[in-house]
Design an enzyme around this catalytic site. Sequence first.
Site, mmCIF file in Angstrom:
data_model
loop_
_atom_site.group_PDB
_atom_site.id
_atom_site.type_symbol
_atom_site.label_atom_id
_atom_site.label_comp_id
_atom_site.label_asym_id
_atom_site.label_seq_id
_atom_site.Cartn_x
_atom_site.Cartn_y
_atom_site.Cartn_z
ATOM 1 N N ASP A 1 -8.297 4.920 -0.944
ATOM 2 C CA ASP A 1 -7.806 3.678 -0.355
ATOM 3 C C ASP A 1 -8.009 2.568 -1.374
ATOM 4 O OD1 ASP A 1 -7.242 1.377 1.060
ATOM 5 O OD2 ASP A 1 -8.483 1.881 2.794
ATOM 6 N N CYS B 1 0.816 -1.218 0.000
ATOM 7 C CA CYS B 1 0.000 0.000 0.000
ATOM 8 C C CYS B 1 0.847 1.264 0.000
ATOM 9 C CB CYS B 1 -0.936 0.008 1.199
ATOM 10 S SG CYS B 1 -0.115 -0.165 2.808
ATOM 11 N N HIS C 1 -1.121 0.593 7.316
ATOM 12 C CA HIS C 1 -1.836 0.796 6.059
ATOM 13 C C HIS C 1 -1.512 2.204 5.562
ATOM 14 C CE1 HIS C 1 -4.564 -0.178 2.930
ATOM 15 N NE2 HIS C 1 -5.503 0.682 3.267
#
Length: 217
Positions: A100, A15, A70
């Site tokens: 996201d 990510c 994250h």
Amino acid sequence: MLPKPLDSPYTSCYCEENIYFLVRRFLEQAEVKATWDISAVIISNVTKTVALWSQLKAPAANTAVIWDYHAVLVLRSRSGSHCRLLNTTPSIEEETWIYDFDSILEMPSRWEEYVEKTFPPDSDIPSQYRSLFRVVSGEEYLRYFASDRSHMLSPAADSSIEYISPPPPYPIVCGPLAAAHGFTNNLMSHFVSMESTSKGYGTVMDREAFASWCSQV
């Protein structure tokens, strides 16, 4: 109009790199830079066990995923506060949006929906699963981020070393100022770490402070 990720690179379980390239894509667009402040946000805590809901990798509906960290991108309007002073309904360009890649929510989502459906109030979950948010300006993220992906390596059954998840096809990422300072890997030490003694970039916030920042209050 909201900018779209389009063909921005994406690799599952990387990510921080996905957001790196999305930040770069948006910073290359003059109209996006003129309309929004672009930030990378790293989500973790001191135990590296944060509970996020509405994630694609959740084992079942309404179930949290426990991540060590994250990363998301936030577009925060440059004109939203002026709109509130005038007491008018904000337009798309006057709101805060969160990108996201790993959420089941729309991408991007309005910050209110994203925060509400991804992070329950701290009082509702055990302290070891509460999120902290390291907010880093897009420019700083591009300049200083570096990862050699070593955190994704693990011993295999035959004593060799293998990736927990297949790495991206492009070379490892190292920002120009990270390279100038001799960094090849500062992901964990300067971005993910939420220890009070860590020498990280940006500003660390709890859920309440992050929501306030998103709302530009």
